[in-house]
Design a protein around this motif. Structure first.
Motif, PDB file in Angstrom:
ATOM      1  N   LEU A  82       0.823  -1.201   0.000  1.00  0.00           N
ATOM      2  CA  LEU A  82       0.000   0.000   0.000  1.00  0.00           C
ATOM      3  C   LEU A  82       0.859   1.254   0.000  1.00  0.00           C
ATOM      4  O   LEU A  82       1.862   1.333   0.717  1.00  0.00           O
ATOM      5  CB  LEU A  82      -0.910   0.018   1.234  1.00  0.00           C
ATOM      6  CG  LEU A  82      -1.762  -1.226   1.468  1.00  0.00           C
ATOM      7  CD1 LEU A  82      -2.480  -1.120   2.811  1.00  0.00           C
ATOM      8  CD2 LEU A  82      -2.764  -1.420   0.333  1.00  0.00           C
ATOM      9  N   SER A  83       0.448   2.231  -0.787  1.00  0.00           N
ATOM     10  CA  SER A  83       1.102   3.536  -0.759  1.00  0.00           C
ATOM     11  C   SER A  83       0.492   4.369   0.362  1.00  0.00           C
ATOM     12  O   SER A  83      -0.558   4.017   0.936  1.00  0.00           O
ATOM     13  CB  SER A  83       0.914   4.250  -2.093  1.00  0.00           C
ATOM     14  OG  SER A  83      -0.445   4.646  -2.252  1.00  0.00           O
ATOM     15  N   GLY A  84       1.121   5.492   0.663  1.00  0.00           N
ATOM     16  CA  GLY A  84       0.547   6.394   1.658  1.00  0.00           C
ATOM     17  C   GLY A  84      -0.832   6.881   1.252  1.00  0.00           C
ATOM     18  O   GLY A  84      -1.726   7.026   2.090  1.00  0.00           O
ATOM     19  N   GLU A  85      -1.019   7.102  -0.050  1.00  0.00           N
ATOM     20  CA  GLU A  85      -2.319   7.536  -0.562  1.00  0.00           C
ATOM     21  C   GLU A  85      -3.378   6.460  -0.349  1.00  0.00           C
ATOM     22  O   GLU A  85      -4.514   6.756   0.021  1.00  0.00           O
ATOM     23  CB  GLU A  85      -2.203   7.853  -2.060  1.00  0.00           C
ATOM     24  CG  GLU A  85      -3.520   8.243  -2.719  1.00  0.00           C
ATOM     25  CD  GLU A  85      -3.398   8.396  -4.221  1.00  0.00           C
ATOM     26  OE1 GLU A  85      -4.445   8.558  -4.888  1.00  0.00           O
ATOM     27  OE2 GLU A  85      -2.263   8.328  -4.736  1.00  0.00           O
ATOM     28  N   ASP A  86      -3.006   5.193  -0.565  1.00  0.00           N
ATOM     29  CA  ASP A  86      -3.946   4.089  -0.366  1.00  0.00           C
ATOM     30  C   ASP A  86      -4.367   3.992   1.094  1.00  0.00           C
ATOM     31  O   ASP A  86      -5.555   3.827   1.406  1.00  0.00           O
ATOM     32  CB  ASP A  86      -3.311   2.760  -0.786  1.00  0.00           C
ATOM     33  CG  ASP A  86      -2.841   2.739  -2.225  1.00  0.00           C
ATOM     34  OD1 ASP A  86      -3.456   3.441  -3.056  1.00  0.00           O
ATOM     35  OD2 ASP A  86      -1.852   2.042  -2.515  1.00  0.00           O
ATOM     36  N   ILE A  87      -3.400   4.090   1.991  1.00  0.00           N
ATOM     37  CA  ILE A  87      -3.685   3.999   3.420  1.00  0.00           C
ATOM     38  C   ILE A  87      -4.576   5.155   3.861  1.00  0.00           C
ATOM     39  O   ILE A  87      -5.524   4.988   4.650  1.00  0.00           O
ATOM     40  CB  ILE A  87      -2.370   3.976   4.222  1.00  0.00           C
ATOM     41  CG1 ILE A  87      -1.594   2.692   3.901  1.00  0.00           C
ATOM     42  CG2 ILE A  87      -2.637   4.096   5.718  1.00  0.00           C
ATOM     43  CD1 ILE A  87      -0.188   2.653   4.455  1.00  0.00           C
ATOM     44  N   GLU A  88      -4.301   6.347   3.322  1.00  0.00           N
ATOM     45  CA  GLU A  88      -5.111   7.528   3.671  1.00  0.00           C
ATOM     46  C   GLU A  88      -6.544   7.364   3.193  1.00  0.00           C
ATOM     47  O   GLU A  88      -7.494   7.702   3.915  1.00  0.00           O
ATOM     48  CB  GLU A  88      -4.477   8.778   3.055  1.00  0.00           C
ATOM     49  CG  GLU A  88      -5.090  10.094   3.499  1.00  0.00           C
ATOM     50  CD  GLU A  88      -6.237  10.547   2.607  1.00  0.00           C
ATOM     51  OE1 GLU A  88      -7.080  11.341   3.072  1.00  0.00           O
ATOM     52  OE2 GLU A  88      -6.292  10.107   1.444  1.00  0.00           O
ATOM     53  N   LYS A  89      -6.735   6.816   2.004  1.00  0.00           N
ATOM     54  CA  LYS A  89      -8.090   6.582   1.507  1.00  0.00           C
ATOM     55  C   LYS A  89      -8.812   5.527   2.332  1.00  0.00           C
ATOM     56  O   LYS A  89     -10.018   5.623   2.581  1.00  0.00           O
ATOM     57  CB  LYS A  89      -8.061   6.180   0.032  1.00  0.00           C
ATOM     58  CG  LYS A  89      -7.914   7.355  -0.919  1.00  0.00           C
ATOM     59  CD  LYS A  89      -8.324   7.000  -2.327  1.00  0.00           C
ATOM     60  CE  LYS A  89      -8.345   8.229  -3.214  1.00  0.00           C
ATOM     61  NZ  LYS A  89      -8.804   7.926  -4.585  1.00  0.00           N
ATOM     62  N   GLY A  90      -8.068   4.504   2.762  1.00  0.00           N
ATOM     63  CA  GLY A  90      -8.665   3.492   3.629  1.00  0.00           C
ATOM     64  C   GLY A  90      -9.142   4.089   4.935  1.00  0.00           C
ATOM     65  O   GLY A  90     -10.220   3.743   5.440  1.00  0.00           O
ATOM     66  N   ALA A  91      -8.348   5.007   5.492  1.00  0.00           N
ATOM     67  CA  ALA A  91      -8.740   5.684   6.734  1.00  0.00           C
ATOM     68  C   ALA A  91      -9.974   6.553   6.520  1.00  0.00           C
ATOM     69  O   ALA A  91     -10.877   6.593   7.369  1.00  0.00           O
ATOM     70  CB  ALA A  91      -7.575   6.523   7.253  1.00  0.00           C
ATOM     71  N   ARG A  92     -10.025   7.236   5.379  1.00  0.00           N
ATOM     72  CA  ARG A  92     -11.196   8.075   5.085  1.00  0.00           C
ATOM     73  C   ARG A  92     -12.441   7.225   4.879  1.00  0.00           C
ATOM     74  O   ARG A  92     -13.549   7.625   5.250  1.00  0.00           O
ATOM     75  CB  ARG A  92     -10.919   8.923   3.847  1.00  0.00           C
ATOM     76  CG  ARG A  92      -9.943  10.077   4.088  1.00  0.00           C
ATOM     77  CD  ARG A  92      -9.578  10.764   2.782  1.00  0.00           C
ATOM     78  NE  ARG A  92     -10.765  11.203   2.053  1.00  0.00           N
ATOM     79  CZ  ARG A  92     -10.795  11.436   0.742  1.00  0.00           C
ATOM     80  NH1 ARG A  92      -9.694  11.247   0.026  1.00  0.00           N
ATOM     81  NH2 ARG A  92     -11.898  11.844   0.156  1.00  0.00           N
ATOM     82  N   ALA A  93     -12.276   6.032   4.291  1.00  0.00           N
ATOM     83  CA  ALA A  93     -13.418   5.132   4.127  1.00  0.00           C
ATOM     84  C   ALA A  93     -13.960   4.708   5.492  1.00  0.00           C
ATOM     85  O   ALA A  93     -15.180   4.693   5.714  1.00  0.00           O
ATOM     86  CB  ALA A  93     -13.011   3.907   3.308  1.00  0.00           C
ATOM     87  N   LEU A  94     -13.076   4.385   6.410  1.00  0.00           N
ATOM     88  CA  LEU A  94     -13.506   4.029   7.757  1.00  0.00           C
ATOM     89  C   LEU A  94     -14.208   5.188   8.444  1.00  0.00           C
ATOM     90  O   LEU A  94     -15.181   4.995   9.184  1.00  0.00           O
ATOM     91  CB  LEU A  94     -12.302   3.580   8.587  1.00  0.00           C
ATOM     92  CG  LEU A  94     -11.732   2.198   8.281  1.00  0.00           C
ATOM     93  CD1 LEU A  94     -10.405   2.012   8.998  1.00  0.00           C
ATOM     94  CD2 LEU A  94     -12.713   1.099   8.676  1.00  0.00           C
TER      95      LEU A  94
END
Length: 238
Positions: free
Chosen positions: A179-191
């Motif tokens: 995962l990239s930092g962008e992917d992790i950030e989007k995952g956090a926003r989804a949560l």
């Protein structure tokens, strides 16, 4: 390629897979989501005094926000009985699933691993239904998906705090998606979209547990070392 995730409840796509979904979309794949229920029967509803129907409507609205955050190609949320899939005629769920797969024509289908991670019976039913439909279509349909992948956790992720979760062994895992930092950030926003579930998300340590890699098993395939994408080794059908 087209990827179709099939889960029983709202938030199943975000409790772990969401950063991988973000990565797949970033890489140019089309990602679709089918959810069997609206998740209204969750015990969390009692904290707010909601009925099953009211909670289902709220969680559906939260899912719409998730679809926007992740940029899903398409999403369908059904209203089958939450916590009641085990009481349904499985053929009915299979027919619904088959029709949806035939409509999307995905290259890869994703659902829970056989243990369902949490062991919840809705998760186990979903695994069995999707695996049976996939196997049927592979025998009968020229446009059948090329791969069935199972979202799972690695053994190193077992320390999850309050909840006891099931994991897959190193030998069972075929794919580890970095995962990239962008992917992790989007995952956090989804949560964050699941506003009614923030306490559960915190107690489950979802973000900490996911880390920088999302893991999958492949049905009737074996890759050692792991591939890094659930589409690796497949030829695009388009």
């Amino acid at each position: 390629m087209k990827i179709l995730y099939i889960f029983p409840h709202p938030d199943d796509e975000s409790f772990g897979p969401a950063p991988a979904i973000a990565a797949q979309l970033r890489q140019g794949h089309q990602v679709f989501l089918l959810t069997y229920t609206r998740g209204g029967a969750t015990k969390v509803r009692h904290q707010y005094g909601y009925t099953v129907e009211e909670m289902g409507k709220i969680r559906y609205k939260e899912m719409l926000d998730v679809a926007d955050v992740l940029g899903l190609t398409g999403m369908q949320v059904l209203d089958l009985p939450d916590s009641g899939l085990k009481d349904m005629d499985p053929i009915e769920i299979e027919d619904i699933t088959e029709n949806h797969i035939r409509n999307i024509v995905p290259d890869v289908v994703v659902t829970y691993a056989v243990h369902g991670i949490s062991g919840f019976h809705d998760h186990l039913v979903s695994h069995a239904v999707v695996k049976r439909v996939y196997s049927k279509l592979r025998r009968e349909w020229d446009n059948a998906p090329s791969r069935l992948a199972f979202f799972t956790l690695a053994q190193s992720e077992k320390d999850d705090g309050k909840f006891t979760l099931q994991v897959s062994s190193e030998d069972e895992i075929d794919c580890g998606t970095p995962l990239s930092g962008e992917d992790i950030e989007k995952g956090a926003r989804a949560l964050d979209c699941y506003r009614t579930y923030q306490q559960v998300i915190k107690e489950a340590r979802v973000l900490e547990r996911t880390g920088d890699t999302v893991y999958f098993e492949f049905f009737q395939e074996s890759f050692s070392p792991h591939v890094t994408s659930i589409c690796d080794g497949l030829q695009d059908s388009e």
